[in-house]
Design an enzyme around this catalytic site. Structure first.
Site, PDB file in Angstrom:
ATOM      1  CG  ASP A 264       4.310   3.768 -10.000  1.00 24.45           C
ATOM      2  OD1 ASP A 264       3.115   4.100  -9.875  1.00 24.45           O
ATOM      3  OD2 ASP A 264       5.265   4.528  -9.788  1.00 24.45           O
TER       4      ASP A 264
HETATM    5  N1  URA Z   1       5.908   6.065  -5.320  1.00 21.38           N
HETATM    6  C1  URA Z   1       6.141   5.859  -6.622  1.00 21.38           C
HETATM    7  O1  URA Z   1       6.672   6.704  -7.308  1.00 21.38           O
HETATM    8  N2  URA Z   1       5.771   4.663  -7.130  1.00 21.38           N
HETATM    9  C2  URA Z   1       5.211   3.677  -6.412  1.00 21.38           C
HETATM   10  O2  URA Z   1       4.910   2.615  -6.943  1.00 21.38           O
HETATM   11  C3  URA Z   1       4.968   3.927  -5.048  1.00 21.38           C
HETATM   12  C4  URA Z   1       5.327   5.134  -4.524  1.00 21.38           C
END
Ligand code: URA
Length: 230
Positions: free
Chosen positions: A102
Site C-alpha cells: 500500500d
Molecule cells: N497488507 C496490507 O494491508 N497492506 C500492505 O501494504 C501489505 C499487506
C-alpha cells in the site's frame, strides 16, 4: 515454450530438421548441449545451433528495493511517484512488482522482468511466507493469535485466509507472517478487531530479507544466491 516448438517456429527448420538437430547434439541452450525436445526455452534463454546464435536471450533482472511511504506500488500513476520512479535502470517498462504494498506501507519490494519467478513468490499455492512488522492504534489482545491462526473470512473474495502466525511484540506492535497477499490483507485482519494499522513494514518474503544497508528509497540488484532461493 518447448525447445522443439521454438526451433520449428523458425523458418529455417522443418520438424524433421529439428529432430535431426536435437539428436545430432547440435543445439545448445545457455551454453549446454540439449537433446530433450521438451526442454523449456524462455525469453531469457540463449539458443544456439552449431555456433550460430538463434536467440540471444534477454537479461533477466531482479532488484530489491526498500519502499518508502508515499509512493505507489504501480508502474505508472498520474498523481503520485511510483516505486519504478526510484529505479535508475534502462527499459523500466519491462519490469513489474512481485507483491504490491500500500501507499504508506514500507519495506521489502522485489522488482523483476521474470514473470515465472515473481509468480512463484506471490501465488498463495506456493505458501511463501511474507513477514510484516505491524504497529496498531489499540492494544493487541491475547485472543488475536488464535484468530490469526484460524483464519478470517473475507466476504468480498468469499474465502477464509490461510493460517497466519502472529507474534505479539508489545502492547501495540507485532510481527505477522502470512502466505497470501490479498488486497489490504493485514489491515483487514486487524480491522476484524476494529484495530487500525498505523505502521506496516515488510521485512521478508520467503528467504529474502530486506537488506539493512538499504535506506528508504534505495535499491540493489539481487545476487545469484538470492535469485535461486525462490
Ligand atoms: N497488507 C496490507 O494491508 N497492506 C500492505 O501494504 C501489505 C499487506
Amino acid at each position: 515454450m518447448r525447445l522443439d516448438r521454438f526451433l520449428s517456429n523458425l523458418p529455417r527448420f522443418s520438424r524433421k530438421d529439428v529432430r535431426f538437430a536435437l539428436a545430432g547434439k547440435r543445439i545448445k541452450v545457455d551454453g549446454q548441449t540439449v537433446s530433450d525436445p521438451l526442454h523449456e526455452v524462455r525469453e531469457f534463454s540463449r539458443v544456439e545451433c552449431d555456433d550460430e546464435v538463434l536467440q540471444l536471450g534477454k537479461p533477466a533482472r531482479y532488484f530489491m528495493l526498500n519502499k518508502p511511504t508515499g509512493c505507489v506500488s504501480a508502474t505508472i500513476d498520474p498523481q503520485h511517484p511510483t516505486v519504478l520512479d526510484l529505479l535508475n535502470e534502462p527499459d523500466k517498462h519491462d519490469l513489474h512488482i512481485a507483491g504490491r504494498l500500500d501507499f504508506n506501507t514500507t519495506g521489502l519490494m522485489l522488482i523483476t522482468n521474470d514473470g515465472v519467478w515473481s509468480r512463484r513468490l506471490t501465488q498463495p499455492q506456493t505458501k511463501i511466507a511474507k513477514t510484516y512488522y505491524v504497529e496498531t492504534e489499540s492494544v493487541i489482545g491475547p485472543e488475536y493469535v488464535e484468530k490469526f491462526a484460524e483464519g478470517f473470512y473475507f466476504a468480498f473474495e468469499d474465502l477464509t485466509t490461510q493460517p497466519a502466525e502472529l507474534t505479539v511484540l508489545g502492547p501495540r506492535s507485532a510481527r505477522l507472517s502470512i502466505v497470501e497477499g490479498r488486497y489490504h490483507q493485514v489491515k483487514r485482519m486487524f480491522g476484524h478487531f476494529d484495530n487500525k494499522v498505523l505502521r506496516l513494514h515488510r521485512e521478508s518474503m520467503g528467504p529474502l530479507c530486506l537488506d539493512p544497508d538499504l535506506a528508504p528509497g534505495a535499491y540493489r540488484p539481487l545476487n545469484a544466491a538470492e535469485i535461486l532461493a525462490i
